[in-house]
Design an enzyme around this catalytic site. Sequence first.
Site, mmCIF file in Angstrom:
data_model
loop_
_atom_site.group_PDB
_atom_site.id
_atom_site.type_symbol
_atom_site.label_atom_id
_atom_site.label_comp_id
_atom_site.label_asym_id
_atom_site.label_seq_id
_atom_site.Cartn_x
_atom_site.Cartn_y
_atom_site.Cartn_z
ATOM 1 N N TYR A 1 -10.959 0.843 10.729
ATOM 2 C CA TYR A 1 -12.220 1.119 9.818
ATOM 3 C C TYR A 1 -12.808 0.074 8.787
ATOM 4 O O TYR A 1 -13.535 0.332 8.147
ATOM 5 C CB TYR A 1 -12.386 2.359 9.210
ATOM 6 C CG TYR A 1 -10.962 2.784 8.558
ATOM 7 C CD1 TYR A 1 -10.817 2.299 7.300
ATOM 8 C CD2 TYR A 1 -9.906 3.677 8.948
ATOM 9 C CE1 TYR A 1 -9.828 2.880 6.405
ATOM 10 C CE2 TYR A 1 -8.629 3.935 8.380
ATOM 11 C CZ TYR A 1 -8.525 3.826 7.099
ATOM 12 O OH TYR A 1 -7.680 3.706 6.072
ATOM 13 N N LYS A 2 -11.936 -1.108 8.402
ATOM 14 C CA LYS A 2 -12.090 -1.962 7.602
ATOM 15 C C LYS A 2 -12.949 -3.037 8.074
ATOM 16 O O LYS A 2 -14.285 -2.878 8.590
ATOM 17 C CB LYS A 2 -10.952 -2.320 6.908
ATOM 18 C CG LYS A 2 -10.180 -1.355 6.092
ATOM 19 C CD LYS A 2 -8.901 -2.021 5.328
ATOM 20 C CE LYS A 2 -8.058 -0.954 4.660
ATOM 21 N NZ LYS A 2 -8.488 0.301 4.184
ATOM 22 N N ASP B 1 1.803 -4.999 8.373
ATOM 23 C CA ASP B 1 0.611 -4.217 8.165
ATOM 24 C C ASP B 1 -0.542 -5.126 8.055
ATOM 25 O O ASP B 1 -0.632 -5.955 6.996
ATOM 26 C CB ASP B 1 0.700 -3.060 6.798
ATOM 27 C CG ASP B 1 -0.534 -2.295 7.015
ATOM 28 O OD1 ASP B 1 -1.700 -2.573 7.505
ATOM 29 O OD2 ASP B 1 -0.252 -1.337 6.164
ATOM 30 N N PHE C 1 0.824 -1.227 -0.041
ATOM 31 C CA PHE C 1 0.065 -0.183 0.028
ATOM 32 C C PHE C 1 1.007 1.321 0.078
ATOM 33 O O PHE C 1 1.677 1.616 0.798
ATOM 34 C CB PHE C 1 -1.019 0.066 1.282
ATOM 35 C CG PHE C 1 -2.072 1.112 1.109
ATOM 36 C CD1 PHE C 1 -3.038 1.006 0.032
ATOM 37 C CD2 PHE C 1 -2.011 2.414 2.018
ATOM 38 C CE1 PHE C 1 -3.871 1.954 0.183
ATOM 39 C CE2 PHE C 1 -3.079 3.045 1.733
ATOM 40 C CZ PHE C 1 -3.839 3.058 0.755
ATOM 41 N N ARG D 1 -12.564 -4.604 -7.087
ATOM 42 C CA ARG D 1 -12.310 -5.202 -6.039
ATOM 43 C C ARG D 1 -13.496 -5.396 -5.244
ATOM 44 O O ARG D 1 -14.461 -4.416 -5.034
ATOM 45 C CB ARG D 1 -11.387 -4.144 -5.113
ATOM 46 C CG ARG D 1 -10.674 -4.998 -3.990
ATOM 47 C CD ARG D 1 -9.545 -4.119 -3.573
ATOM 48 N NE ARG D 1 -9.965 -2.733 -2.692
ATOM 49 C CZ ARG D 1 -9.585 -2.355 -1.702
ATOM 50 N NH1 ARG D 1 -8.471 -2.564 -1.310
ATOM 51 N NH2 ARG D 1 -10.145 -1.153 -1.128
#
Length: 418
Positions: free
Chosen positions: A223-224, A198, A127, A377
């Site tokens: 938040y995922k 991560d 990322f 995605r």
Amino acid sequence: MTRDECVALDASDPLAVHRHAFALPPNTVYLDGNSLGALPRATAARIRTVVEDEWGQGLIGSWNNAQWIDLPRRVGAKISRLIGAEPREVLCADSTSVNLFKVLATALRLQPASGERKVIVSERSNFPTDLYIAQGLIDVLAQSHRLKLVEFDDVAGAIDQHTAVVMLTHVNFRTGAMHDMQSLTRRAHEAGTLTIWDLSHSAGAVPVALNTAGADFAIGCGYKYLNGGPGAPAFVFAASRHLNATEDDVYAQPLAGWLGHRAPFEFDPNYRPAASIDRYAVGTPSIVALSALEVGVDSVLGAGIDALRAKSIALTQLFIRLVETLCSGQSLSLVSPRTAERRGSQLCFAHRHAYAVMQALIRRGVIGDYRAPDILRFGFAPLYVGYTDAWDAAQALHQVLANEEWQRDEFRTQAAVT
């Protein structure tokens, strides 16, 4: 498989009851929980309590009376159960980027300053913010460190006597491919290298075993799959062996804030790092945001990570079969690993006009997202995604491609957030 068969699977699914705990819009298939988790219904009530009672009535006394001061540790301890860590090794604070800066700086300091270990090994498709943080830290340190980027399958071979840190995202954000944490950590340690993982696309989606793997440091967002809300606080993990009980500066992360002090309310003008995970705290935590995150974490713990993983595999395998049957000949290709054990809880397909295809899907009520340059995605959060959702999403994708709906101008202009 027919839609009726999917309906039957949902009816017999022991996790189906959890879907009702989320405030999902009607006629919507939400496959973007890997970007932003859905809203738990209990969150609004919890936030009202925090705002109206604890803040409104308790005022500053709520730091003690409502245990606000304990929230970063308390929520961190709950997350530790999802990532294979000890409660004392995890703290909720700041963002993933800020936490990465802290642990990467610490890991580099743990390597001998006079040695030749100056290389940070990472994946080229990591990322971008993780790579940016590493680049920025290298500039700040000005000690001849460098970032070495390799392909997903080439990480182990890139680790050598010059490697200081291996910095990887466990589940790749663009493809969903999952690294073998245990084998890569072992390889790193054999070479005298430290590891940073991560877990932003892992925590709450796949079982993680940081201590079993021997990981040194980890970070992740809230938040995922943890359903903590937009911009929810992140978490940081440091293995207990790196939480030196002394005040040795080499173990102190560089963002020395007052809540990371050994005795913050002594208001000592000289910084002394806490002899615990608390040293990774910096400033005053956001109590409203942490309270929302705690509700989200509780929603995952209530279902159990192993049950969630089993359903995730079943859902994604079903979606692959349906999409490849219905969309055959539509220039769509799977880029996620076909083997379930090698991917997280998302599926990614490449299509030349992926952005417009996704916008057409969203118009049909199927919400996924797009990642440049050509990735569709789909995130499968088993707490609120069912088998019928997978069937409906595959059918909608078939219709969008077969009817070439993506060619409409309204779907081809990119918004600021994709």
